[in-house]
Design an enzyme around this catalytic site. Structure first.
Site, mmCIF file in Angstrom:
data_model
loop_
_atom_site.group_PDB
_atom_site.id
_atom_site.type_symbol
_atom_site.label_atom_id
_atom_site.label_comp_id
_atom_site.label_asym_id
_atom_site.label_seq_id
_atom_site.Cartn_x
_atom_site.Cartn_y
_atom_site.Cartn_z
ATOM 1 C CB SER A 238 50.191 29.772 27.535
ATOM 2 O OG SER A 238 49.221 30.133 26.578
ATOM 3 C CE LYS A 239 46.809 24.274 32.153
ATOM 4 N NZ LYS A 239 47.159 25.212 33.243
ATOM 5 N NE ARG A 240 46.556 32.709 24.977
ATOM 6 C CZ ARG A 240 47.196 33.169 23.911
ATOM 7 N NH1 ARG A 240 46.631 33.156 22.747
ATOM 8 N NH2 ARG A 240 48.434 33.644 24.016
ATOM 9 N N GLY A 242 47.407 24.782 23.604
ATOM 10 C CA GLY A 242 47.382 23.342 23.811
ATOM 11 C C GLY A 242 48.669 22.884 24.468
#
Ligand code: GLU
Length: 469
Positions: A238-240, A242
């Protein structure tokens, strides 16, 4: 029949690593088998699809070099065709109108959940065919009740689903618009797709899609469902982690070839080989060898690969990508300084990304009037102006500005002044680069050229005098 694969993103965001891998595997599978690769934009969700996202997907595909033989097709341009097929299914008796209200369906679901049953449509309208005018109605596919669907997945192996497990899914909403499972089926059929490669979040849809294809008398494609990609901590990527759009990797200084090489190894391997040229990928890739279990994204490994590509690719190719990074820094290499190819050759050993390379090369193009504080403190001392003056005088008399001669001058100056080489070369480096880090001094001076070298040595002498070192 020619093999045909497709990448069918919904334009509701950026092209992420997962999407890029689906695209790459479909592309490789087509290329390997002399097939055709189709790009299809699944933009029927009018609320979530955006033109910006379409543009981001196209830009990402182009940057990665994943060229398509057909498309992009847009599903929003095919509504008439979907309507036609929905009508055909209704006429054949393979679909029916359902008048159940949202409230009824919600109540049914609640009841089933309370009974610990799987929520599914109970088939109320399946056989009460009388058309009711003016009522909200959806169209449902009449899924077979008996038998089973056998899916020979190229990655997951055999998956058998009993038809009684599958309820009658909605293929047209109350406003008549077609749903995902219908549009995908119609497109895969019309476009002659022979191999569907996609994320395994769709594996539950596949038996339903196969049943619709059968009802339409269409040839069934082969399917390959790719396991998901996890972050380095084992959670879904996920975005977490990167997990941004692929263009962010360009911005962060990765080469598209390195990213492709990295992505191809997410779930596929060939012995313990890590580095693959594109030609090798096409030759060696085998969809049936894709791992069944999830793979993990590892930024360190990507950076390692990127460095390999920076060091070993044709410098001309690396220079093309470096040009973009220099432009971001306001530098037009063609008019402001040395050829980028020469910069690549000088800097590639020490640059893991093009961002590092670009940042460390600005002084070849742009003058400066401040020095790296630490480097200046360490190397500009009382008397350094005299060392630099001696170098300046010697450099002024050089007729041909080339590395080996320049190196000799630095050596001779050190000898004459009875100083260690470092006591001469390092202040010189700080004088001409503004920092204590650069390629070897002869390469640095040769790249800078005569004018920049002389004027910057003079500037440093003045600076040292002014600041009374
Ligand atoms: N549009 C779907 C998605 O982006 C993919 C559909 C498919 O590959 O069949 O998830």
């Amino acid at each position: 029949m020619t093999m045909k694969t497709r990448f069918a993103p919904s334009p509701t965001g950026l092209l992420h690593i997962g999407g890029a891998r689906t695209a790459l595997f479909s592309w490789l599978h087509a290329k390997k088998n002399n097939g055709t690769f189709v790009l299809r934009i699944e933009d029927t969700d009018l609320e979530r699809s955006t033109p910006e996202s379409v543009a981001a997907i196209l830009e990402g595909m182009q940057w990665l070099g994943l060229d398509y033989d057909e498309g992009p097709y847009y599903q929003t341009q095919r509504f008439d065709r979907y309507e036609e097929i929905i009508q055909q299914l209704l006429d054949q008796g393979d679909a029916y109108y359902c008048y159940c209200s949202k409230e009824e369906i919600d109540a049914l679901r609640e009841q089933q959940m309370a009974n610990k049953e799987k929520p599914r449509y109970n088939g109320k309208c399946r056989d009460s065919a009388a058309e009711q005018e003016g009522m909200n109605r959806v169209v449902r596919f009449r899924n077979p009740e008996a038998g089973e669907v056998v899916l020979d997945d190229l990655v997951k192996g055999k998956i058998v689903v009993a038809n009684k497990e599958l309820d009658d899914l909605i293929i047209a909403r109350t406003d008549g618009s077609p749903t995902y499972n219908l549009t995908v089926v119609v497109d895969d059929m019309d476009m002659g797709i022979t191999d569907v490669i996609r994320g395994d979040d769709h594996v539950n849809n596949t038996p339903r899609q196969m049943n619709i294809l059968k009802a339409l008398d269409a040839e069934l494609p082969r399917y390959a469902h790719l396991p998901m990609i996890l972050g380095d901590d084992g959670a879904r990527l996920s975005k977490r982690h990167g997990a941004v759009g692929v263009m962010q990797f360009r911005d962060d200084g990765y080469l598209p070839e390195a990213l492709l090489n990295y992505i191809v190894r997410l779930g596929w391997s060939y012995g313990d080989q890590e580095v693959f040229t594109l030609e090798q990928m096409i030759e060696l890739f085998d969809i049936s060898k894709v791992n069944v279990s999830a793979s993990a994204f590892n930024t360190e490994k990507l950076t390692w690969l990127n460095h390999q590509y920076i060091m070993n690719s044709e410098p001309e190719l690396v220079a093309e990508h470096l040009e973009w990074h220099m432009q971001q820094r306001g530098i037009d290499a063609a008019t402001q300084g040395p050829a980028l190819v020469d910069i690549v050759i000088a800097q590639r050993e020490r640059s893991k990304t093009l961002v590092e390379m670009a940042d460390a090369s600005v002084y070849f193009y742009q003058d400066f009037n401040e020095y790296d504080e630490k480097a200046a403190k360490k190397n500009f001392k009382q008397g350094t102006d005299e060392v630099l003056q001696a170098l300046l005088d010697a450099f002024k008399s050089v007729s041909e500005w080339q590395g080996s001669d320049l190196h000799d001058i630095v050596l001779q100056t050190a000898e004459q002044l009875e100083l260690k080489l470092g006591k001469v070369a390092q202040p010189l480096r700080v004088a001409v680069c503004g920092t204590g880090m650069s390629p070897s001094i002869d390469v640095t001076l040769a790249l800078l050229g005569r004018d920049k070298t002389l004027s910057r040595i003079q500037q440093a002498i003045d600076y040292i005098k002014e600041n009374k070192y």
